[in-house]
Scaffold this motif. Structure first.
Motif, short mmCIF file in Angstrom:
data_model
loop_
_atom_site.label_atom_id
_atom_site.label_comp_id
_atom_site.label_asym_id
_atom_site.label_seq_id
_atom_site.Cartn_x
_atom_site.Cartn_y
_atom_site.Cartn_z
N TYR A 154 0.84 -0.98 -0.06
CA TYR A 154 0.16 0.06 0.15
C TYR A 154 0.87 1.27 -0.03
O TYR A 154 1.53 1.44 0.98
N GLU A 155 0.87 1.82 -1.15
CA GLU A 155 1.86 2.98 -1.23
C GLU A 155 1.11 4.28 -1.32
O GLU A 155 0.24 4.25 -2.57
N THR A 156 1.22 5.30 -0.75
CA THR A 156 0.49 6.61 -0.99
C THR A 156 1.42 7.74 -1.23
O THR A 156 2.51 7.66 -0.72
N PHE A 157 1.09 8.70 -1.98
CA PHE A 157 1.70 9.93 -2.33
C PHE A 157 1.46 10.89 -1.13
O PHE A 157 0.67 11.07 -0.69
N VAL A 158 2.91 11.41 -0.79
CA VAL A 158 3.16 12.31 0.36
C VAL A 158 3.30 13.68 -0.11
O VAL A 158 2.29 14.50 0.61
N GLY A 159 3.94 13.97 -0.93
CA GLY A 159 4.22 15.53 -1.43
C GLY A 159 5.53 15.48 -2.35
O GLY A 159 6.48 14.82 -2.30
N PHE A 160 5.56 16.53 -2.98
CA PHE A 160 6.75 16.91 -3.89
C PHE A 160 8.02 17.27 -2.88
O PHE A 160 7.39 18.39 -2.06
N LEU A 161 8.93 17.17 -3.26
CA LEU A 161 10.29 17.61 -2.64
C LEU A 161 10.67 18.84 -3.24
O LEU A 161 11.27 19.92 -2.78
N SER A 162 10.73 18.79 -4.56
CA SER A 162 11.32 19.84 -5.36
C SER A 162 10.75 20.31 -6.78
O SER A 162 10.07 19.37 -7.26
N GLU A 163 10.99 21.27 -7.34
CA GLU A 163 10.59 21.53 -8.65
C GLU A 163 11.00 20.81 -9.81
O GLU A 163 10.69 20.66 -10.86
N ASP A 164 12.09 19.96 -9.45
CA ASP A 164 12.61 18.99 -10.45
C ASP A 164 11.92 17.77 -10.69
O ASP A 164 12.25 16.92 -11.49
N GLY A 165 10.81 17.47 -9.89
CA GLY A 165 10.01 16.51 -10.12
C GLY A 165 10.03 15.40 -8.95
O GLY A 165 9.63 14.20 -9.26
N LYS A 166 10.82 15.56 -7.97
CA LYS A 166 11.17 14.58 -7.04
C LYS A 166 9.78 14.62 -5.90
O LYS A 166 9.52 15.48 -5.64
N TYR A 167 9.49 13.32 -5.50
CA TYR A 167 8.27 13.28 -4.58
C TYR A 167 8.42 12.29 -3.75
O TYR A 167 9.40 11.32 -3.92
N VAL A 168 7.78 12.23 -2.61
CA VAL A 168 7.79 11.08 -1.56
C VAL A 168 6.65 10.41 -1.57
O VAL A 168 5.48 10.70 -1.65
N THR A 169 6.77 8.94 -1.36
CA THR A 169 5.71 8.20 -1.13
C THR A 169 6.11 7.29 0.02
O THR A 169 6.96 7.22 0.49
N ARG A 170 4.94 6.84 0.67
CA ARG A 170 4.79 6.05 2.08
C ARG A 170 4.50 4.69 1.67
O ARG A 170 3.28 4.73 1.11
N LYS A 171 5.41 3.58 1.68
CA LYS A 171 4.87 2.22 1.47
C LYS A 171 4.93 1.34 2.56
O LYS A 171 5.89 1.51 3.31
N GLU A 172 3.95 0.44 2.66
CA GLU A 172 3.97 -0.31 3.62
C GLU A 172 3.27 -1.86 3.41
O GLU A 172 2.59 -1.70 2.14
N THR A 173 3.74 -2.91 3.73
CA THR A 173 3.00 -4.10 3.52
C THR A 173 2.18 -4.71 4.79
O THR A 173 2.41 -4.18 5.99
N GLU A 174 1.69 -5.87 4.69
CA GLU A 174 1.11 -6.39 5.90
C GLU A 174 2.21 -6.99 7.02
O GLU A 174 2.15 -6.94 8.06
N SER A 175 3.33 -7.01 6.34
CA SER A 175 4.35 -7.75 7.07
C SER A 175 5.63 -6.91 7.47
O SER A 175 6.71 -7.12 8.19
N ALA A 176 5.55 -5.61 6.95
CA ALA A 176 6.62 -4.63 6.89
C ALA A 176 5.97 -3.30 7.26
O ALA A 176 5.12 -2.84 6.84
N PRO A 177 6.99 -2.54 8.35
CA PRO A 177 6.30 -1.31 8.62
C PRO A 177 6.55 -0.34 7.38
O PRO A 177 7.36 -0.37 6.43
N PRO A 178 6.03 0.96 7.59
CA PRO A 178 6.15 1.77 6.55
C PRO A 178 7.70 2.21 6.18
O PRO A 178 8.56 2.38 6.87
#
Length: 134
Positions: free
Chosen positions: A82-106
């Motif tokens: 389950y991976e969700t968009f968090v936000g953009f870091l910079s104007e060059d197109g880098k962004y952050v996502t938060r990814k987790e699974t049933e067996s692994a923390p975010p």
């Protein structure tokens, strides 16, 4: 925008009762004066959504070209995570996502609209590892 002489162009029509075809919500950025504006990179804007489907939610981040109307999936959460968009870091197109699974923390990771490898920004430890064995 206000004062523009360019006629408005409809990008999509949405039926609020049709969750499975939800195009997402435009990604915005807050200006210093508190106003929110849609994030734009060249001719593209970005849409983030939860991606509902009969198999469950598959969050996504898409770009849509304002001139051609072409839509591109930048990422879509797969069936194993389950991976969700968090936000953009910079104007060059880098962004952050938060990814987790049933067996692994975010894990927070850095992605780029240009594709390529992801970089781990921060991996959280499992707060209750003893429960995993139950």
């Amino acid at each position: 925008y206000l004062g523009s002489t360019t006629p408005a162009k409809e990008l999509w029509t949405r039926n609020p009762a049709d969750r499975y075809n939800d195009p997402g919500t435009p990604v915005t950025h807050m200006l210093a004066d508190g106003r929110r504006v849609v994030v734009q990179h060249g001719d593209d804007i970005f849409l983030s959504g939860i991606g509902p489907s009969p198999e469950g939610d598959h969050p996504f981040l898409d770009s849509i070209n304002l001139k051609s109307g072409a839509r591109t999936h930048l990422y879509k959460s797969d069936e194993k995570s389950y991976e969700t968009f968090v936000g953009f870091l910079s104007e060059d197109g880098k962004y952050v996502t938060r990814k987790e699974t049933e067996s692994a923390p975010p894990v927070y990771q850095i992605r780029s609209i240009m594709g390529g490898e992801t970089t781990v920004l921060m991996a959280l430890s499992d707060p209750t590892p003893q429960i995993r064995g139950i």
